[in-house]
Design an enzyme around this catalytic site. Structure first.
Site, PDB file in Angstrom:
ATOM      1  N   GLU A   1      44.240  43.479  35.863  1.00 22.01           N
ATOM      2  CA  GLU A   1      44.446  42.138  36.573  1.00 22.01           C
ATOM      3  C   GLU A   1      45.834  41.407  36.149  1.00 22.01           C
ATOM      4  OE1 GLU A   1      41.219  39.460  35.480  1.00 22.01           O
ATOM      5  OE2 GLU A   1      39.857  40.761  36.967  1.00 22.01           O
ATOM      6  N   ASP A   2      46.630  42.418  35.558  1.00 21.91           N
ATOM      7  CA  ASP A   2      48.291  41.745  35.187  1.00 21.91           C
ATOM      8  C   ASP A   2      48.715  41.387  36.697  1.00 21.91           C
ATOM      9  OD1 ASP A   2      47.569  42.138  32.764  1.00 21.91           O
ATOM     10  OD2 ASP A   2      48.940  43.555  32.431  1.00 21.91           O
TER      11      ASP A   2
END
Length: 902
Positions: free
Chosen positions: A461-462
């Site tokens: 999820e970066d």
């Protein structure tokens, strides 16, 4: 000649912290962490119970010291007295958590700043003639993290879930707490500490192969390349490959291979003068005809081989060193092809398309040294029992222990491995990049030979931070150096550094830049259902949509989604020790649910779907409702998205991974199996949805609490019509199969009154050809007609009377009942479940049967640690065979249960 020997420095340690009140206390064993040791000595309360997490926060603020003594191995002293050259002595630190300084006999030999890195230090000249002192000093990770943030003002440290100090620290990110885990910033030698002596050592073993496997056959040919790094003045190295568990005498000659390595000779003088030790990379090649293949669970056997390397002394048959790795043969590809729905995303193993039904994995304990190998095996065995084929190792945790991957190899559980980055914008200053590269290379080398590992992923999820914070990302910019100058410099890590490491250390392995990731075209969109993988959090988070909408909320591969539920009452009693706190919404119960805003979400989902009860049994009732609700939600997801698996060439959805399989402490979370390995009903719902052959049935969903999907108000009432679920009925029935062969079967669809338990119309019977590795539609948008459909309106009254019914579909093959599924009229809270007349009977020593005269929703046996059930959390349908449940670890007569509206 001296063979390679390894001494585990696991005993004789003691620990203390800096300060006037410090005292040295014995360490139980190494691996270790300070919190666990303090609990054993009664210095802190059990951090997992009650509010004790708050009471132990001070531990993370101290500097801690571990120390021990060990004797110098006799071979070292013998080599000194005899003048023997070439003997090495290394201290090996498999893992130090995290900012650690190591001193040997008062000399600083190591400064470590990365929890995920192994260190090998040559120490022979520093060893005394007798005993040696070894000390490890651990500085507080949070304090050092804040110092690094201040040292690098050029970077905007954006982190989610926790505070900023975790951003520059290469430590398990969840130790700072997460929305399912506590803040427990522990430290210590979390992996073994070893003393090795050797003349020869084997390292960096890699087996690569080209597997020629023609489509339509399982007879393969493997061209094998084995390479390894050799230390020491040896002249002969052999590699032996044979099926696991076989010996030279009983192994098939075609199935085994002995390889001999040739390499430039390294003289003893050259070896003795070099420091660090000189090494040589050796390579050998060979051919195996018809190797036995490794398959994911449910698709074939998990054949494994042992690759054993041995090195021998100069002009001698004396064995100096030996290493063994377990390997397997399989082909794997990630199929990403353009189609009418966008671009596919699914795995093909050994030329067979594999639907990946599985779970996401977090560390199994906040105190990592407390996870023994048998516990990993128990976890993976549970996945296999639940018909799951893949586990995603989440990036906010760790690169798991060898025992984890070994169990995955044996159980046929494919591994999606995230690199250790999650929910943050990470820095890229030179020291950080260098540390990350070392971490990546070491762990890829350690794990690359596991047959179960099918994909590496850059982060969790970066990329979503790009959209949230307006960070710079130009997909058309292909210059990695320019990425370092952007406001999202971590792109350099995910799209340059890590894929380079994969290509160099494990060429041919699949790499995916992040999860979720849309192959570059949609990296700034949180959910793109047409390409790549998605995290579907518009149920629970985001729009908090009804879980009945999940069939239309999928993607090409759903790598995260989830719904919370309470664990069983026995588990709750173990982390809430005060009986007065055992009620929903108590301070302790709230403290053990780390999901911000969970009260609104959990209560909303329960209240939307089920009747809420009050009274002395509040906790038991609410626990049961959350569990049935979670099971319903994941059932909607797995069975509907598996339906989207479709047929060859039309794979709309390639896999579903629930968030999450497990917990790292006793808590309330999205886990389907709690910290004590006690299964929630959702586990069994997934198990049923992932059977090799199963059936699904759903009816048209009508929202009753929100604006309809078409956005239009109803003319007759001015708001959503709650009767539509009972009057406007159409339904679908389909069959899913992972088998390789076609099966002929019959589908029977019944319509059973919830009120009376009698059929409201004649059953439908459909002959069906169950296509291999496909989903076969049986009935699509089928309209219900018959008694029980139309409500009656009383004279001069607006009151409507209706007879709600379930739709129950069963699949028979060869006259044998294979699977069944039930569609209920939602919401369940509108239904009356009185007078069910449930019968639970013991029919064998360890088997009970469960039946009812009228339909029952959410029958759940209470489970606890040590009790194993073959099924739980099921519905009961009159007129169907009783549900049989095998019970282990408890007297079947002692079981208690609950069901909706009990």
């Amino acid at each position: 000649m001296i063979p390679h020997t390894t001494l585990s420095l696991s005993a004789g340690w003691e620990f203390s912290h800096d300060g006037d009140d410090a005292e040295w206390l014995p360490v139980s064993t190494v691996p270790s962490d300070v919190h666990s040791e303090l609990v054993r000595h009664g210095k802190i309360p059990e951090p997992y119970a009650d509010l004790n997490e708050l009471a132990v926060r001070w531990v993370a603020e101290k500097t801690w010291r571990y120390r021990t003594t060990f004797a110098t191995p006799p071979e070292v002293n013998n080599s000194r007295s005899s003048g023997t050259r070439g003997l090495r002595a290394d201290l090996v630190f498999k893992g130090l958590d995290t900012f650690a300084t190591v001193l040997l006999n008062g000399n600083t030999i190591l400064k470590s700043t990365n929890m995920f890195v192994e260190h090998r230090i040559s120490v022979a000249p520093l060893l005394s003639a007798s005993d040696n002192s070894l000390e490890i000093v651990f500085e507080p990770a949070r304090r050092r993290g804040l110092e690094l943030v201040n040292e690098h003002p050029e970077h905007d440290f954006i982190v989610h879930q926790t505070e900023v100090s975790r951003g520059p620290v290469r430590k398990a990110q969840c130790h700072w707490g997460w929305d399912w885990g506590p803040i427990l910033l522990t430290c210590g030698p979390w992996k073994p500490v070893l003393l090795e002596t050797y003349l020869s050592r084997i390292d960096d073993i890699k087996m690569s192969y080209d597997l020629y496997l023609p489509v339509g056959t399982e007879t393969a040919t493997a061209r094998i390349t084995v390479s390894a790094r050799l230390f020491g003045p040896v002249t002969r190295v052999e590699a032996e490959l044979r099926p696991r568990g076989t010996t030279t005498r009983d192994a098939d000659a075609d199935d085994c291979l002995v390889l001999k390595f040739d390499w430039p000779e390294v003289s003893s003088d050259t070896w003795a003068k070099h420091d660090p030790s000189p090494s040589t990379m050796l390579t050998a090649r060979g051919l195996i005809n018809d190797p036995k293949l490794w398959w994911p669970r449910g698709h074939g056997p998990q054949n494994l081989y042992e690759l054993r390397l041995r090195s021998y002394a100069r002009d001698s048959s004396v064995l100096l060193a030996e290493e063994c790795q377990v390997v397997g043969f399989r082909t794997v590809e990630l199929v990403q092809e353009k189609d009418n729905d966008g671009q596919s995303f699914y795995f093909r193993v050994n030329n067979t398309d594999v639907f990946c039904g599985g779970s996401c994995w977090i560390p199994a304990d906040s105190f990592l040294a407390n996870i023994p190998p048998q516990r990993y095996r128990k976890w993976m065995g549970s996945m296999a029992e639940g018909n799951q084929t893949i586990v995603r190792v989440w990036g906010g945790g760790i690169y798991e222990a060898d025992a984890f991957y070994e169990a995955c190899d044996e159980f046929g559980i494919m591994v999606w491995q995230d690199f250790a980055f999650a929910c943050a914008s990470y820095p890229t200053y030179p020291r950080y990049i260098q540390s990350v590269e070392t971490e990546a290379r070491q762990n890829v080398r350690r794990l690359r030979n596991h047959a179960s590992l099918v994909i590496w992923c850059g982060n969790n999820e970066d990329y979503q931070l790009i959209e949230t914070y307006g960070l710079e990302y130009d997909f058309n910019d292909k210059d990695p150096q320019s990425w370092l100058k952007s406001t999202f410099p971590a792109r350099y890590i995910y799209e340059h550094l890590l894929p380079t490491v994969i290509e160099e250390e494990s060429p041919g392995s699949i790499y995916h830049p992040g999860s979720p990731w849309g192959n570059g075209t949609s990296t700034t969109r949180k959910v793109d259902p047409t390409v790549g993988d998605v995290h579907q959090w518009n149920m629970w988070h985001g729009d908090a949509k009804p879980y009945q909408n999940l069939p239309d909320m999928g993607g090409r591969f759903v790598s995260e989604f989830g719904m919370e539920a309470y664990p069983h009452l026995d588990t709750i009693s173990r982390f809430v020790t005060d009986p007065n706190q055992r009620y929903p919404g108590s301070m302790t119960m709230d403290f053990h649910n780390k999901a911000v805003g969970y009260e609104r979400r959990l209560l909303t989902y329960v209240a939307e779907n089920f009747r809420l009860r009050t009274g002395a049994d509040d906790l038991a009732s609410f626990t049961h409702l959350t569990q049935v609700m979670q099971a319903d939600a994941v059932s909607w997801a797995y069975k509907s998205w598996r339906r989207h698996w479709g047929v060859p060439g039309k794979r709309k959805c390639g896999g579903v991974l629930v968030w999450q399989l497990n917990d790292c402490w006793p808590t309330i979370s999205w886990a389907i199996v709690d910290y004590f390995l006690v299964k929630k009903p959702a586990f069994y719902a997934i198990k049923r949805a992932l059977e090799p052959v199963t059936i699904g049935v759903t009816r048209k969903f009508h929202g009753w609490t929100t604006r309809p999907a078409d956005g239009l108000w109803r003319r007759d009432t001015g708001h959503v019509n709650p009767l539509e679920a009972f009057t406007d009925i159409s339904f679908d029935v389909w069959v899913a199969s992972s088998l390789r062969q076609t099966e002929l079967g019959q589908v029977v669809v019944r319509f059973v009154s919830v009120t009376t338990g009698r059929d409201v119309k004649e059953s439908l019977r459909e002959e069906v050809e169950v296509r291999p590795n496909s989903c076969t539609d049986v009935l699509v948008d089928s309209k219900f007609s018959g008694s029980g459909k139309e409500p009656e309106r009383s004279q001069g009254s607006q009151t409507r009377h209706f007879d709600p019914f379930i739709i129950h579909a069963s699949l028979y093959i060869g006259g044998k009942h294979i699977a069944s599924d039930t569609s209920w009229p939602d919401p369940i809270k509108y239904l009356d479940f009185s007078d069910r007349n449930i019968r639970v009977q013991r029919i064998e020593a360890d088997v009970v049967s469960v039946s009812a005269e009228k339909p029952v929703k959410g029958f759940v046996f209470s489970e606890k640690q040590g009790v194993e059930l073959s099924d739980n959390g099921f519905d009961l349908i009159p007129g169907e065979p009783p549900t049989k449940v095998q019970v282990q670890g408890a007297d079947p007569d002692s079981l208690t249960w609950n069901y909706i509206s009990q």
